[in-house]
Design a protein around this motif. Structure first.
Motif, PDB file in Angstrom:
ATOM      1  N   GLY A 163      20.035  23.011  55.642  1.00  0.00           N
ATOM      2  CA  GLY A 163      18.738  23.424  56.165  1.00  0.00           C
ATOM      3  C   GLY A 163      18.788  24.816  56.762  1.00  0.00           C
ATOM      4  N   LEU A 164      19.823  25.095  57.534  1.00  0.00           N
ATOM      5  CA  LEU A 164      19.982  26.430  58.119  1.00  0.00           C
ATOM      6  C   LEU A 164      20.128  27.482  57.024  1.00  0.00           C
ATOM      7  CD1 LEU A 164      22.491  25.419  60.922  1.00  0.00           C
ATOM      8  CD2 LEU A 164      20.163  26.233  61.302  1.00  0.00           C
ATOM      9  N   ARG A 165      20.906  27.155  56.004  1.00  0.00           N
ATOM     10  CA  ARG A 165      21.090  28.107  54.897  1.00  0.00           C
ATOM     11  C   ARG A 165      19.776  28.334  54.151  1.00  0.00           C
ATOM     12  NH1 ARG A 165      26.241  24.630  53.761  1.00  0.00           N
ATOM     13  NH2 ARG A 165      27.855  25.817  54.863  1.00  0.00           N
ATOM     14  N   SER A 166      19.001  27.278  53.983  1.00  0.00           N
ATOM     15  CA  SER A 166      17.733  27.365  53.270  1.00  0.00           C
ATOM     16  C   SER A 166      16.745  28.271  53.996  1.00  0.00           C
ATOM     17  CB  SER A 166      17.142  25.966  53.097  1.00  0.00           C
ATOM     18  OG  SER A 166      15.850  26.020  52.542  1.00  0.00           O
ATOM     19  N   ALA A 167      16.562  28.030  55.284  1.00  0.00           N
ATOM     20  CA  ALA A 167      15.603  28.830  56.054  1.00  0.00           C
ATOM     21  C   ALA A 167      16.052  30.282  56.150  1.00  0.00           C
ATOM     22  CB  ALA A 167      15.431  28.225  57.444  1.00  0.00           C
ATOM     23  N   HIS A 168      17.353  30.496  56.324  1.00  0.00           N
ATOM     24  CA  HIS A 168      17.864  31.861  56.398  1.00  0.00           C
ATOM     25  C   HIS A 168      17.692  32.580  55.060  1.00  0.00           C
ATOM     26  CE1 HIS A 168      21.018  35.036  56.479  1.00  0.00           C
ATOM     27  NE2 HIS A 168      20.609  35.157  57.723  1.00  0.00           N
ATOM     28  N   ALA A 169      17.924  31.856  53.963  1.00  0.00           N
ATOM     29  CA  ALA A 169      17.759  32.469  52.639  1.00  0.00           C
ATOM     30  C   ALA A 169      16.305  32.863  52.394  1.00  0.00           C
ATOM     31  CB  ALA A 169      18.229  31.512  51.551  1.00  0.00           C
ATOM     32  N   ALA A 170      15.373  32.170  53.048  1.00  0.00           N
ATOM     33  CA  ALA A 170      13.952  32.524  52.936  1.00  0.00           C
ATOM     34  C   ALA A 170      13.583  33.682  53.856  1.00  0.00           C
ATOM     35  CB  ALA A 170      13.091  31.314  53.273  1.00  0.00           C
TER      36      ALA A 170
END
Length: 219
Positions: free
Chosen positions: A170-177
């Motif tokens: 989840g952290l990686r997903s939001a940061h990638a956005a």
């Protein structure tokens, strides 16, 4: 760019669902004579419905389709949530507090049926202007698709959002956005150090998340 929206994750942020998901999926795999691997729960966290159902069907159980897995597991989860919703302390309060400050979105790996059930039972569904399940986008977390889609539905740039997450993917997903990320780690499933390092702030609990905090970390 000013802060224009706050986007919540659901599982592990508003509800303590990971133990329920693990118990239900473990039970389902056992009932089907399958094999639960040491890294299965970690791998499943953040996967979309299509992804985790395919993984269980292909890697853990013989003679079952991904469609059957998804239907039966989600049905079991629905029954569990209808019996008792595993709310985390401060969940309803933080949603109402942040909704009074900025428009809210939600990006979750849960299927649509469970998102709607949880938000409805919590009585906050009307406070979210946009909700996205990763089953509705091409790729689940850690890909940014869910967060990018909810930002588009909110009609704001993703960079103008603060996301609240708990898991590594989840952290990686939001940061990638390109969202500013607040981590609220769950002790039972702590995020990997490299994922936690992507957060602009690490909160001990939901009470720590305030309008003042999100404004400060977004600058």
């Amino acid at each position: 760019m000013p802060l224009l929206a706050v986007v919540f994750d659901l599982d592990g942020v508003l509800i303590d669902s990971e133990p329920v998901w693990e118990e239900v999926r473990r039970g389902y795999v056992a009932d089907r004579g399958g094999r639960w691997l040491p890294d299965t729960q970690e791998r499943l966290m953040g996967m979309s419905t299509v992804e985790w159902a395919r993984y269980i069907a292909d890697d853990l159980i013989d003679g079952v389709t991904a469609e059957e897995v998804a239907y039966e597991v989600i049905d079991r989860m629905t029954q569990r949530y209808q019996e008792a919703l595993p709310l985390l302390p401060g969940a309803e309060t933080v949603v109402r507090r942040m909704a009074a400050h900025r428009p809210l979105g939600l990006s979750s790996s849960s299927p649509r049926a469970l998102i709607d059930l949880v938000l409805g039972k919590l009585g906050v569904d009307f406070l979210f202007r946009a909700t996205v399940s990763t089953e509705e986008v091409d790729r689940g977390k850690p890909a940014p698709d869910g967060y990018l889609t909810v930002a588009a539905q909110l009609e704001v740039p993703a960079r103008a959002c603060v996301a609240i997450e708990d898991s590594s993917n989840g952290l990686r997903s939001a940061h990638a956005a390109e969202m500013t990320v607040i981590a609220v780690p769950r002790p039972a499933h702590p995020p990997a150090p490299d994922a936690l390092a992507l957060a602009a702030h690490v909160a001990d609990d939901l009470d720590e998340i305030t309008p003042e905090l999100v404004e400060v970390i977004h600058k």
